[in-house]
Design a protein around this motif. Sequence first.
Motif, PDB file in Angstrom:
ATOM      1  N   ASN A  13       1.187  -8.342  -2.398  1.00 52.47           N
ATOM      2  CA  ASN A  13       1.510  -9.742  -2.128  1.00 52.47           C
ATOM      3  C   ASN A  13       1.672 -10.542  -3.411  1.00 52.47           C
ATOM      4  N   SER A  14       0.798 -10.369  -4.367  1.00 53.75           N
ATOM      5  CA  SER A  14       0.875 -11.162  -5.587  1.00 53.75           C
ATOM      6  C   SER A  14       2.095 -10.774  -6.422  1.00 53.75           C
ATOM      7  N   ILE A  15       2.484  -9.512  -6.428  1.00 50.19           N
ATOM      8  CA  ILE A  15       3.680  -9.084  -7.167  1.00 50.19           C
ATOM      9  C   ILE A  15       4.930  -9.652  -6.513  1.00 50.19           C
ATOM     10  N   GLU A  17       5.173 -12.373  -4.641  1.00 55.14           N
ATOM     11  CA  GLU A  17       5.209 -13.817  -4.894  1.00 55.14           C
ATOM     12  C   GLU A  17       5.633 -14.121  -6.322  1.00 55.14           C
ATOM     13  N   SER A  18       5.176 -13.316  -7.260  1.00 47.79           N
ATOM     14  CA  SER A  18       5.569 -13.502  -8.654  1.00 47.79           C
ATOM     15  C   SER A  18       7.062 -13.261  -8.850  1.00 47.79           C
ATOM     16  N   MET A  19       7.591 -12.240  -8.210  1.00 49.82           N
ATOM     17  CA  MET A  19       9.027 -11.965  -8.328  1.00 49.82           C
ATOM     18  C   MET A  19       9.864 -13.094  -7.711  1.00 49.82           C
ATOM     19  N   ALA A  21       8.927 -16.232  -7.426  1.00 50.90           N
ATOM     20  CA  ALA A  21       8.789 -17.394  -8.310  1.00 50.90           C
ATOM     21  C   ALA A  21       9.653 -17.226  -9.557  1.00 50.90           C
ATOM     22  N   LEU A  22       9.674 -16.029 -10.130  1.00 54.46           N
ATOM     23  CA  LEU A  22      10.523 -15.790 -11.313  1.00 54.46           C
ATOM     24  C   LEU A  22      11.998 -15.911 -10.977  1.00 54.46           C
ATOM     25  N   THR A  23      12.398 -15.499  -9.812  1.00 50.67           N
ATOM     26  CA  THR A  23      13.793 -15.638  -9.383  1.00 50.67           C
ATOM     27  C   THR A  23      14.173 -17.108  -9.251  1.00 50.67           C
TER      28      THR A  23
END
Length: 115
Positions: A13-15, A17-19, A21-23
């Motif tokens: 889940n955290s990975i 969400e990070s991807m 957000a980075l997008t």
Amino acid sequence: MVFLKRYCSVKANSILESMIALTIISVCLYFAVMIFAAVFTPRTATKFYDTQNKANELFFLAQLKTDSLLYEGDDENLIMEEENINNGLKKITIQYKDSTQFQFEKTFYVQTNNE
């Protein structure tokens, strides 16, 4: 709710969400850079308008009196060309190079009374 948790359980889940957000951040940065590049072009620079105003000033000085450009004739950054197109029309081309070596060219068409 239990049905949704059973079929949509993502372990990272955290990975994810990070991807996402980075997008979103990269898309926003792309649009910011594109807007910045569109706004700050050489045509929007104050130096461009200063050079354009100088060319317009030289043209109007030439129309008022030819001796107004007495001291401007020695300037190697200024080229004024006059060409008679026909009996009633004259083409004046002014090429002016500023301190940044940007060459600005403007053409004026003047109606004359030579018939």
